[in-house]
Each structure stands twice: as C-alpha cells, then as structure tokens.
Enzyme design. Structure first.
Site, short mmCIF file in Angstrom:
data_model
loop_
_atom_site.label_atom_id
_atom_site.label_comp_id
_atom_site.label_asym_id
_atom_site.label_seq_id
_atom_site.Cartn_x
_atom_site.Cartn_y
_atom_site.Cartn_z
N ASP A 155 0.82 -1.21 0.00
CA ASP A 155 0.00 0.00 0.00
C ASP A 155 0.85 1.26 0.00
O ASP A 155 0.34 2.35 -0.15
CB ASP A 155 -0.95 0.00 1.20
N ASP A 458 -10.70 -6.67 11.20
CA ASP A 458 -10.51 -8.12 11.25
C ASP A 458 -11.46 -8.77 12.27
O ASP A 458 -12.09 -9.78 11.97
CB ASP A 458 -9.05 -8.45 11.57
#
Ligand SMILES: *[C@@H]1O[C@H](CO)[C@@H](O)[C@H](O)[C@H]1NC(C)=O
Ligand SMILES: CC(=O)N[C@H]1CO[C@H](CO)[C@@H](O)[C@@H]1O
Length: 750
Positions: A155, A458
């Site tokens: 990223d 998550d």
C-alpha cells in the site's frame, strides 16, 4: 511386520485429523468462580444497605460520604458485569492438537492450493528487508510449491519494496532448496543467520547462503539510503517502468507484477524444483477514492488472487510476522480437511506472538493471558476472534458464503488446474480487479470480503463469518507458528491499544453490537466473550474513579470499606486475595514471570486510564462529527537509545505523547500524596493503639499498592536523568494538578 504396518495405516485412515481436549482444572475453576460470585454479591448487598442506612443520622461526613459510596457502588456494579464477561472466556477452555502424518497419509497427493497474503504499507516504517524476510519464510513452507502462491500487497506503492521483492525472487532459488535440504527452522533468512542451523554449519551451501544474503541485504540497504533504485538495477526488469507514471503514494495506477510464474517450466530453483508463485501488487490509489486501509488491500488481494491462483485456503500475515514453523499450513489443513468436523470450520487462527519480547515484558506486549486463556475459552464456545494476522481462511467463507448443513463446503481434492494464458494476459485481467472503482455498487467491504469502516476490521469480519453459521478454531502450538515485532516504547504500546479499544467500541456502538447482531446466531457465551473486549473502553471511567475516590476519601478520613473486625470485611479480603493470587497463577501458567505479571498489572492500569479514556473521547468526537477516522501504523522501529532502554526493561516516557504521561503521572501523584496524608493518621492511631479498629485499613492498602505499582512513574518524574524520563513540563503540570486536587478536596466538601 508388513501386515501390522498396513493394518495400522488402515486404522490411521479412519482417525480424525485433529483432536480437541478440555482443560483439566475445569471443575475447580468453576467452583472458584462461583465462590467469587457469591462474595461479589455480598459486597453489593453491603454497599446497598449501607448507602440506605449508614448515613441516616447524617454522621460526620453525611452527604459527601454518601456520594462517594454511591459512586463506588456504581463502579462495582459495572465491574461485576464485566467480570461476568471475563468468566465466559474462562468457563470452557479447549486445547487443539493436529495429526500431520494422517493428513499426508490421506491427502499428500491431493493438497489444495494455498494463497499467502502479506500486507505492507510504508517502506520507512516497515523496511523492505524485513518484508522480504517474511515473504521468504512463507515461500519456504514445507508444502508442494505448485500449490503455494505468495502475494505481497504494497500500500506504500514503493519502488523500493518492489525492488526488494525482486531480489527475494532470485534469492529464493537458493534459499528454498537450502531450507529443504537441511530442514532449517525458522525459515526467515535473517532469523536463521542470527541463529545458525547446526546441521548446515560446515557445509558449502551455508557459506554460500550467508554471502548471498549479505550481498542482497547490502544492495537493498544502499537503495534505501539513496531513496531510489540505481539505474543498472532498473534496467534489469521491465517492472520498474511502471513507476515512471507514479506521481505519489496516494495517486497511482495499479501495479501488478508476477515475479515468479510457477506455470513457467523455467521457474525452478537451483535444484530444478518448482518455485511457488510470487506476485507484487500495489492497488490503484486516487485521492478522490477512499482506500479503506488494510481491509481494502486484502479485498483487492482476494480478487486478484482468484484470477491468478485461486487457492482454496488463504493465509493472511502482517509483513513483520515471519513463519516460525514450516509445517503451519499442514496444521491448518488438518482442521479444514477433517472428514467429520472440517466442513464447518471457516478459519484457523494462530496467536499473535512476538520475537522481541524481553523477559519481563515491560509493556506487557505478549498479552499472554489473552492468548493462552481467553482465546482458548472463546474457542470452547464457538471460535476465537480473527485477529488480522496469522490466520488461515477458506476463500469461500471470506467471500460471504453462509454455512449450510445440507450443502457442506469441502476442500476440493481433485487435481488443480492452473489458469491458462500468458503472464501479460493474466496481469492485465487481474489489474482491473484492483482498481479504485471496481468495488462501487458491490457488496465488497460489506457482505463480501473484509468489512470496512472499523478500526478492527478483522475482528468484525471474524464475527460476521461466525454469525453466518461457521465455527473457527484456535491453534496455539508449543512452537509458535508466526512471530511479529512488538512495540518498543510506552507511547507506541499505548497507542496500539487505543486503536484496538476504539475499534471495539465502534463495534459496540454499531449495528454489529454482538448481543444484537449475534443474537440466536452465536452462543451466549461467545457473545459475552466478544463483550469482554468490546467493553474495554467502558472500563476507563470506573477505573479512574477507583483510583481517585478511595485516596481522596482517605485524605478526608471518609471510610469506604468495612473495618477488619466487621464480618462484612471477609468477602472483601477473600475477593482481593483470590483475585490477585488467581491472576498471578494464570499468568505464570501462561508462560510469564513474576516481574512480568507485575508489569502487566501496571500496563492494564495505564491502558485503562489513558488509551481507553482517549479512545472513548475520540469515538464520541467522531460520532458527533468533529473528527475523521484515520489509521496509524504503529512504528516498531526505534533509535538505539530507546532500544537499549527496552532491552533493559526501563520504561521510556520521553517520546510518549504528553497527554498520556500527564494523566498517568497525575493519578500516581494523587495516590502518593493521599498515602502520605493517610499514613500520618495511622501513626497517630498506632500511638493510641487502635489501628485495627479504624475502617481506613483497606484504603491504605489500596493506596499503597497503587503507589508501589507506580514506582517507575515517580522515578521518571523525579529521579531519572536520561532521555526516557518524564519531560519537565509534564512533571510540573502533573504536580500542580495533583496538588490542587488534593488541597481542594481536603479543604472542601465533595
Ligand atoms: C521458533 O522456532 C524455533 C524452532 O524452529 C524455536 O526453537 C524457537 O523457540 C521459536 N521462537 C520463539 C520465539 O519461540
Ligand atoms: C525491530 C526491533 O525493534 N527489533 C528488536 C527486538 O528486540 C530485540 C531485543 O530484544 C532487538 O535486538 C531488536 O532490534
């Protein structure tokens, strides 16, 4: 001989691939838990009765005393509720065990494809050399290479990370056969170099590997120092040309390169064995499109990998977390491929363990009780959280599939067909899947893939998978499967917890609140288990009250607890003693030391009074629209001085954000001043020989414990001279604050 072996094999054919054991001390724990509950109830009764009757005649402290009692009563009610949540994760611990040899006996020729996702976000915070060590460790899993594919999501969109990965793809040709030949463990090259494998020590291969690694490391470090790739390197791979059109980290096209194409007959190591697929991805980023942080990156990877290798199992790891056990994939498959129970398991979570924890773990990074007790407890009632790293998923459940009994999801063991087409075709097709606009008007980030808009995406994703009917499994083998890097300063440790706590509070306040969202979908015990973390933030106010009220009341001689001679004293003392003894035993059994336990107690106090408080305030601000959410990657690299302090177990206050230190120091000082005031009174009492008749004993004990646990804070305030001490401005501020609080309360009625 032969026939007995055959019959043994036959037997092995029908046995399960994993076993689940209950913990041994279960009954004893439950009895203890019930006795604790009785004492808690007694204490609540005592408080309630005293609040009603104890101040009836006005008494010396009348209304102000009653107010303190009501406050304390409210805190105790909250702590009771929270205690119930913590019991849910201790009531039913289970231990899992796998049988790898049965797996290979039955399925060695039919193992499924596994895609490993490694995520990195910034080449300065997460150095490329560390990233490729992780990548190399997972490429070297003991698993058929043609079934293994490794994806790096960058990223940071950094040419340097790409370059390092390119170097790794060459080094792998030497590294993988070396690992297999000498059964090297762990298979991260840098970990291996710092702890050389004895079997290989005198071999030619070992000296070669060392030289190759050092040279590669040097080239990568040189590129890092220059901040760009030397031209002669750039000329070696067409991939670098992509960066010609990259204007910034936040504004670029998709860059996708298949560095090793395992379908290519030339993609072999120096022994002629196949290499795993290796793919670099920097998804498209545009300033006008929200990129959804790590969840966005993982979703892009899920799509891209489905086009390239489409493994049925997906492993996600953070870039600092190398594999410490080359058998981990096989362990995880023992769950997924078990004929009887495998079809209901959506993911297998490993604990997040760290390689640089010091013996006494000054910042309590290892969270050993959570990983050795609480997650086992959640496993016993439906499955652990997904903690974002070190976790094997089924691809289909990540994509949003619901569990259905009639249509069980089994691992497809037919021969795998790889995609056709040239590398260029594959790359072009997959690139479109990583564009900014691909997810518009789709269920990605909601019903499909990882969920967006949560700081602990998550955990939320894992919860929703379980609410779709799946189970998950927690595997914590003796030899850790994956090892990451723990924060090495107080500031980072607290900020990391602030982010987690904020994420959990978001879940609590959203439609995903576990009691509502999980109602009738997951067991009540599991809902409560989730609450034990979702409610972290709510602990901040009662804890602060408990750290303020008893010492200040001590200053004013307002008693808050019964006298030693009072029968109501007994539940209090039972609770205090057993709580600490139990917590110590639990900690030692989880692998900690006595001193680490003490540090752990201190860190939980710090977290509650700073991280959780600030997380709560920030969440309220965001909800009311004053601030935007962001994602801070915690830096895990610090300068030498800071590292030295970390290794010596000295708390580093110097670089901690002042607001954190100010709160901590002020509370510590208030307790110190009150203790001094309280002790003066005790001396008078001792002279008069009636110390035990006074009801202030427990307050003095509590204050002394708080002072003891805060000793490093006083040192940092007044005695240390090094860089890590508390800055003078903070010292002055907190002394003034603490003194004013003490003076005001002792001269005024509350
Ligand atoms: C990693 O695995 C090795 C064996 O391969 C083991 O000796 C070591 O203790 C493990 N590391 C940690 C930090 O537990
Ligand atoms: C990345 C990092 O901070 N690593 C450190 C972990 O801790 C060990 C000592 O325990 C250091 O040597 C590492 O530099």
């Amino acid at each position: 001989m032969g026939s007995s072996k055959d019959s043994r094999d036959d037997e092995e054919y029908n046995l399960p691939l994993f076993e689940t054991k209950e913990s041994k001390g279960r009954l004893a724990y439950r009895l203890f838990s019930v006795s604790t509950f009785i004492c808690i109830c007694l204490i609540l009764v005592y408080r309630a009765r005293y609040i009603v009757t104890g101040f009836a005649d006005g008494g010396e402290f009348g209304e102000s005393g009653r107010r303190c009692w009501i406050g304390l009563f409210a805190c105790e009610i909250w702590f009771t509720i929270y205690w119930l949540f913590t019991q849910a994760v201790r009531w039913n611990l289970v231990y899992r065990n796998t049988f790898r040899h049965r797996l290979s006996l039955r399925y060695e020729e039919k193992l499924p494809g596994v895609d490993v996702f490694v995520c990195t976000a910034d080449p300065t915070i997460e150095p490329p050399i560390m990233v490729i060590n992780t990548v190399l460790s997972v490429m070297a899993f003991n698993y058929p290479s043609e079934n293994l594919s490794v994806y790096l999501s960058d990223d940071g969109g950094s040419e340097l990370t790409f370059y390092a990965l390119l170097e790794a793809s060459h080094f792998a040709k030497f590294w993988i056969p070396f690992c297999k030949k000498f059964k090297v463990e762990p298979r991260s090259p840098s970990a291996c170099l710092s702890n050389p494998p004895t079997a290989a020590l005198n071999s030619q291969e070992w000296s070669n590997i060392k030289i190759l690694y050092k040279e590669m490391e040097e080239r990568i470090e040189t590129a890092m120092k220059l901040g760009r790739i030397p031209e002669e390197m750039q000329a070696k791979h067409k991939g670098f040309s992509e960066w010609a059109s990259v204007s910034s980290q936040r504004d670029h096209q998709t860059i996708l390169q298949i560095l090793i194409d395992s379908r290519d007959p030339h993609a072999v190591d120096i022994e002629g064995c196949k290499l795993p697929m290796l793919v670099y991805l920097a998804r498209e980023k545009r300033p006008q499109h929200h990129h959804n942080f790590k969840a966005g990156a993982l979703n892009a990877l899920i799509r891209v990998s489905s086009e390239i290798s489409n493994g049925q199992i997906i492993l996600t790891v953070d870039c600092d977390m190398y594999s410490n056990d080359s058998e981990s994939i096989r362990d995880a498959l023992c769950f997924f491929m078990d004929e009887e129970k495998g079809h209901e398991i959506a993911y297998v979570q490993y604990p997040q363990m760290f390689r640089n924890i010091t013996t006494h773990d000054i910042y309590s990074n290892s969270l050993c009780v959570i990983y050795n007790v609480e997650l086992r407890g959640m496993d016993g009632s439906g499955g652990p959280l997904y903690v974002g790293t070190g976790c094997f998923h089924r691809r289909e459940t990540l994509l949003g599939r619901k569990y259905s009994k009639g249509n069980p999801l089994r691992i497809d063991t037919s021969v795998r067909k790889l995609r056709e087409g040239s590398v260029e075709e594959l790359e072009d097709k997959s690139k479109a899947l990583a564009s900014c606009t691909y997810e518009e008007n789709t269920e990605w980030g909601n019903e499909m893939g990882l969920k967006y808009n949560c700081a602990v995406e998550d955990v939320l994703t894992g919860l929703s998978i379980k609410c779709r009917g799946w189970k998950s499994v927690y595997l914590n083998p003796e030899r850790p499967g994956f090892l990451g890097v723990a924060p090495s300063t107080l500031g980072e440790a607290l900020i990391q917890h602030k982010r987690w706590a904020e994420g959990h509070l978001q879940i609590l306040l959203s439609k995903y609140n576990t009691f509502l969202y999980g109602h009738r979908k997951i067991s009540l015990a599991l809902q409560m288990g989730y609450y034990s973390q979702d409610c972290w933030c709510l602990n901040c106010f009662p804890t602060i009250y408990y750290l303020l009220s008893p010492p200040l009341c001590l200053l004013k001689s307002i008693p808050l607890f019964p006298k030693i001679t009072n029968p109501w004293f007994q539940p209090f003392i039972y609770l205090i003693l057993t709580k600490y003894i139990y917590s110590l035993v639990e900690f030692l059994r989880s692998g900690g030391t006595l001193k680490a336990w003490w540090n752990d107690q201190r860190m939980w106090m710090f977290r509650r009074i700073t991280s959780y408080l600030l997380a709560t305030i920030d969440t309220i601000r965001k909800l009311s629209g004053f601030a935007k959410s962001g994602f801070v990657i915690s830096s895990k690299f610090a300068d030498e001085e800071v590292l030295r302090m970390y290794e010596q177990d000295t708390i580093e206050f110097g670089t901690t954000t002042p607001i954190f230190t100010t709160i901590t120091a002020t509370l510590a000082l208030i307790n110190l001043f009150s203790l001094v005031g309280g002790l003066k009174r005790v001396i008078v009492d001792v002279e008069e020989g009636k110390v035990f008749e006074k009801p202030l004993v427990l307050q003095i004990v509590q204050c002394s414990l708080v002072v003891l646990i805060n000793l490093p804070v006083y040192q940092g305030l007044f005695f240390r001279k090094d860089k890590g001490r508390i800055p003078t401005s903070v010292t002055i501020k907190s002394v003034v604050l603490a003194l004013s609080v003490c003076i005001i309360t002792s001269s005024l009625y509350l």
